[in-house]
Design an enzyme around this catalytic site. Sequence first.
Site, PDB file in Angstrom:
ATOM      1  N   GLU A  77     -25.333  74.591  98.743  1.00 16.13           N
ATOM      2  CA  GLU A  77     -26.154  73.394  98.456  1.00 16.13           C
ATOM      3  C   GLU A  77     -27.042  73.609  97.229  1.00 16.13           C
ATOM      4  OE1 GLU A  77     -28.225  71.656 101.765  1.00 16.13           O
ATOM      5  OE2 GLU A  77     -29.370  70.290 100.456  1.00 16.13           O
ATOM      6  N   GLU A  86     -28.120  78.364 108.509  1.00 13.97           N
ATOM      7  CA  GLU A  86     -28.572  78.598 107.138  1.00 13.97           C
ATOM      8  C   GLU A  86     -28.974  80.050 106.951  1.00 13.97           C
ATOM      9  OE1 GLU A  86     -31.641  75.829 105.997  1.00 13.97           O
ATOM     10  OE2 GLU A  86     -30.450  74.090 106.599  1.00 13.97           O
ATOM     11  N   LYS A  94     -23.093  75.626 112.496  1.00 12.42           N
ATOM     12  CA  LYS A  94     -23.500  75.996 111.136  1.00 12.42           C
ATOM     13  C   LYS A  94     -24.911  76.553 111.199  1.00 12.42           C
ATOM     14  CE  LYS A  94     -24.558  72.875 107.721  1.00 12.42           C
ATOM     15  NZ  LYS A  94     -25.948  73.241 107.366  1.00 12.42           N
ATOM     16  N   ASP A 133     -25.114  71.807 113.409  1.00 10.22           N
ATOM     17  CA  ASP A 133     -26.165  72.650 112.837  1.00 10.22           C
ATOM     18  C   ASP A 133     -27.019  73.264 113.940  1.00 10.22           C
ATOM     19  OD1 ASP A 133     -26.362  73.050 110.080  1.00 10.22           O
ATOM     20  OD2 ASP A 133     -27.266  71.070 109.730  1.00 10.22           O
ATOM     21  N   ASP A 163     -28.615  68.856 110.701  1.00  9.98           N
ATOM     22  CA  ASP A 163     -30.009  68.652 111.127  1.00  9.98           C
ATOM     23  C   ASP A 163     -30.737  67.710 110.171  1.00  9.98           C
ATOM     24  OD1 ASP A 163     -30.217  70.407 109.023  1.00  9.98           O
ATOM     25  OD2 ASP A 163     -31.462  71.887 110.056  1.00  9.98           O
ATOM     26  N   SER A 164     -30.021  67.240 109.134  1.00  4.95           N
ATOM     27  CA  SER A 164     -30.541  66.152 108.303  1.00  4.95           C
ATOM     28  C   SER A 164     -30.816  64.920 109.163  1.00  4.95           C
ATOM     29  CB  SER A 164     -29.546  65.807 107.193  1.00  4.95           C
ATOM     30  OG  SER A 164     -28.246  65.610 107.734  1.00  4.95           O
TER      31      SER A 164
HETATM   32  O1  KIV Z   1     -28.093  68.934 107.595  1.00  4.76           O
HETATM   33  C1  KIV Z   1     -27.172  68.563 106.854  1.00  4.76           C
HETATM   34  O2  KIV Z   1     -26.770  67.396 106.836  1.00  4.76           O
HETATM   35  C2  KIV Z   1     -26.561  69.564 106.009  1.00  4.76           C
HETATM   36  C3  KIV Z   1     -25.695  69.086 104.906  1.00  4.76           C
HETATM   37  C4  KIV Z   1     -26.503  68.405 103.883  1.00  4.76           C
HETATM   38  C5  KIV Z   1     -24.861  70.165 104.343  1.00  4.76           C
HETATM   39  O3  KIV Z   1     -26.786  70.723 106.186  1.00  4.76           O
END
Ligand code: KIV
Length: 292
Positions: A209, A142, A140, A110, A71-72
Amino acid sequence: MPFAPSLSAIHGRAPLSTFAPDLPAPSPIRRATAPGIVKRKGGEPVVVLTAYTARMAELLDPHTDVLLVGDSLGQVIYGLPSTVPVTLDMMIAHGAAVVRGSRRSLVVIDLPFGAYEASPEVAFATSARVLKETGAAAVKLEGGTAMAATIAFLAARGVPVMGHVGLTPQAVNVLGGYGARGKTEAEAAKILADARAVAEAGAFAMVIEGVVEPLARAITQAVPCPTIGIGASAACDGQVLVVDDMLGMFERVPRFVKRFDDLGARIGAAAAAYAAAVRSRAFPEEAQLYRA
Ligand code: KIV
């Protein structure tokens, strides 16, 4: 229903090597799998990069074990101030593109903020949509102990889950920033407990992280699944970086990023050369002209 041809195909460029008009996604048989990643614990380091587009996925795929549609993308692609505004539709659109562009890496997507935290049932509905609509094979999310029941619920229902502990960017409004975590004994103990809970719940791997090196090492020794570090030292079982950071697309990057290229500067130079060629009428040349 047959897929529409890709833009590359329409414009006569070579289509992505994985483009198959009759398949929604390349065969999963050739891909890395979540159980295969579990077996890498303590062995050859797991190579992970983020990817958000089909062409970038195609370029990275021969070199990675996992492509993470992080989600970056909120900041990297959309210029948003954090990952909080990222939507499920954004993740699905980019996730499907990355699956189309790759054929051997496990694609992990994510779950965005607000799309899974309310309950395990909500998380399952979201994950099912993600897996069905993208062709990816894992998600993924969090969080630590608070998310353990959700991870167990998903894992028991056919959704491989990668955890994410330590600095969790979706919680930026609670954490107050993106500083390294685990500097005090109490915080380190909490993050270690989070990691244990995520592993016990059945995560096949977890991102650690932004934590101090001794904590990353302790977590990696404590959990049976591979740990994937970002700003968490070489003690982890694998590493992940945001691809645009690693390529040097941004002038300012976090301390833990190593730039393996200076692509931002090279793109600027190419754009300047193009602009000069257009303005001087040096482009297009003979080679770019159609002849009757
Ligand atoms: O959103 C993302 O790119 C991430 C990575 C930095 C692990 O969660």
